[in-house]
Design an enzyme around this catalytic site. Structure first.
Site, short mmCIF file in Angstrom:
data_model
loop_
_atom_site.label_atom_id
_atom_site.label_comp_id
_atom_site.label_asym_id
_atom_site.label_seq_id
_atom_site.Cartn_x
_atom_site.Cartn_y
_atom_site.Cartn_z
CE LYS A 182 34.27 37.43 43.88
NZ LYS A 182 32.75 38.23 44.04
CB THR A 183 33.41 35.23 37.00
OG1 THR A 183 33.16 34.76 38.34
CG2 THR A 183 33.59 34.12 36.24
CG ASP B 256 34.64 31.30 41.58
OD1 ASP B 256 35.00 32.68 42.45
OD2 ASP B 256 33.46 31.58 41.48
CB THR C 111 33.02 36.01 49.17
OG1 THR C 111 33.56 34.69 49.56
CG2 THR C 111 32.43 36.10 47.72
NE ARG D 40 25.73 35.80 39.95
CZ ARG D 40 26.95 35.58 40.66
NH1 ARG D 40 26.93 35.74 41.98
NH2 ARG D 40 28.03 35.17 39.79
P1 ADP Z 1 31.14 37.39 40.74
O1 ADP Z 1 32.22 36.52 40.05
O2 ADP Z 1 31.85 38.35 41.10
O3 ADP Z 1 30.45 36.53 41.55
P2 ADP Z 1 30.21 37.69 38.04
O4 ADP Z 1 31.46 38.25 37.14
O5 ADP Z 1 29.75 36.34 37.84
O6 ADP Z 1 30.22 38.08 39.52
O7 ADP Z 1 28.90 38.82 37.30
C1 ADP Z 1 27.71 38.40 37.32
C2 ADP Z 1 27.02 38.99 36.33
O8 ADP Z 1 26.81 40.45 36.30
C3 ADP Z 1 27.83 39.01 34.99
O9 ADP Z 1 27.35 37.58 34.19
C4 ADP Z 1 27.39 40.08 34.25
O10 ADP Z 1 26.48 40.00 33.36
C5 ADP Z 1 27.15 41.06 35.42
N1 ADP Z 1 28.24 42.01 35.52
C6 ADP Z 1 29.13 41.91 36.67
N2 ADP Z 1 30.01 42.92 36.63
C7 ADP Z 1 29.50 43.80 35.40
C8 ADP Z 1 30.27 44.82 34.83
N3 ADP Z 1 31.47 45.54 35.44
N4 ADP Z 1 29.67 45.47 33.50
C9 ADP Z 1 28.68 44.78 33.21
N5 ADP Z 1 28.11 43.56 33.64
C10 ADP Z 1 28.56 43.23 34.93
#
Ligand code: ADP
Length: 334
Positions: free
Chosen positions: A64-65, A109, A158, A217
């Site tokens: 998401k981030t 977030d 989430t 992650r």
């Molecule tokens: P969320 O915000 O959903 O908790 P993040 O965006 O922080 O998750 O994702 C965590 C890590 O996973 C990112 O820093 C990145 O390295 C990796 N990641 C997540 N989604 C992807 C994607 N679609 N392609 C490549 N790497 C990804």
């Protein structure tokens, strides 16, 4: 005390920031979501209008981030980042709103954790790029309206279901992120190993991907461990046998489940004879909130078919019984 698995650790956060893709085309998987975002970005550029507000929902660690942070790069604009729990009153929003630039992005977030008063305060900001500020108190109180730069709000949650209807409706795009395939995760591991200057074999990428619970992650964190392990015990490269060994030492489940996943199934099978039972009862036994169960733990177990949700409650599947090496009970005649 009711506890959840908790958010990413500080180490995770640092690693995530270093390994995040910079552009949409570097993002792996989530093809449909990426395509719709690319369309929105292209339109925003051509029409010279800010991107419509976007909501990302889905379990932690799925990107998401990542999506939120590639968008300002695509649009050559800036992003400010905050989170729901940090915004306890409307005034907490003011520094962000007054720092906006035309077309820039404000990322919130855990937006479902924003209090209702803050939510209502930003409705006019989202709709008309304006906020109403009350000055003074009692009979002397007056409201002044302040015009904002046209911006894009990106929310991440989430808990899609916990967001109020009016809030959800104000997002032009709502995108759900799902778990990644092993192939996609293996690709992410390969790319990130390169960023870390660590030679890794295809077999090792697959091995790490298989044990990553469908979550980038987690893949990053296992890759990090395998890299450390190899530096300490081997030559710094990650072969398939080395990945195996490293993950065994870390006691990462070979089935890709984490501690809470496994415990959920153990409780369901050992305490509730495999169900059907209510999620509240499972939560009470595990000492984990039902929100955490439904938002973070169950989606993966459902997708991997260890669990089914029936009108009478949660039930463990034959696959779950087999995993815990328990005989699958004969169906009761009711
Ligand atoms: P969320 O915000 O959903 O908790 P993040 O965006 O922080 O998750 O994702 C965590 C890590 O996973 C990112 O820093 C990145 O390295 C990796 N990641 C997540 N989604 C992807 C994607 N679609 N392609 C490549 N790497 C990804």
């Amino acid at each position: 005390k009711i506890i959840g698995p908790g958010g990413p650790s500080d180490d995770d956060r640092k690693r995530d920031a270093a390994l995040r893709p910079k552009l949409l085309r570097e993002v792996i998987g989530q093809k449909k979501v990426a395509e719709r975002l690319q369309i929105a970005v292209d339109a925003s550029r051509k029409l010279k209008e800010p991107l419509g507000h976007i909501l990302f929902d889905g379990p932690p660690g799925l990107g998401k981030t990542t999506f939120a942070t590639v968008l300002p790069n695509e649009l050559s604009t800036t992003i400010q980042m905050t989170s729901g729990p940090a915004l306890s009153k409307p005034a907490d929003m003011l520094p962000f709103l007054t720092n906006l630039e035309e077309g820039s992005i404000l990322f919130i977030d855990e937006i479902h954790r924003m209090p209702r008063v803050v939510e209502e305060f930003i409705y006019p900001a989202m709709e008309d790029f304006r906020i109403d500020i009350v000055l003074g108190e009692g009979v002397n109180a007056r409201t002044i309206s302040m015009t904002l730069k046209r911006f894009t709000l990106i929310g991440a949650t989430t808990r899609g279901g916990m967001l109020s209807g009016p809030m959800r409706d104000r997002f032009k795009m709502r995108e759900h992120l799902d778990y990644y395939t092993i192939g996609e995760l293996a690709q992410i591991v390969g790319i990130n190993a390169k960023k870390l200057n660590t030679p890794v074999s295809d077999g090792a990428c697959n091995e790490i991907a298989r044990r990553s619970r469908g979550t980038p992650r987690v893949a990053n964190s296992l890759l990090h461990w395998a890299r450390i392990y190899s530096a300490a015990r081997s030559d710094g490269t990650i072969s398939e046998p080395l990945a195996h060994e490293a993950l065994d030492v870390k006691e990462v489940d070979a089935d890709g489940l984490d501690k809470n996943d496994r415990r959920y199934l153990e409780v369901l099978i050992d305490v509730f004879s495999g169900g059907p039972t209510g999620v509240e009862a499972i939560g009470a036994t595990m000492n984990i909130s039902t929100d955490t169960l439904t938002d973070e733990i169950e989606p993966y177990l459902l997708r991997e078919q260890f669990l089914v949700r029936s009108p009478r409650g949660r039930m463990a599947t034959p696959k779950a019984f087999a995993l815990l090496q328990k005989p699958f009970p004969k169906p009761r005649p009711d």
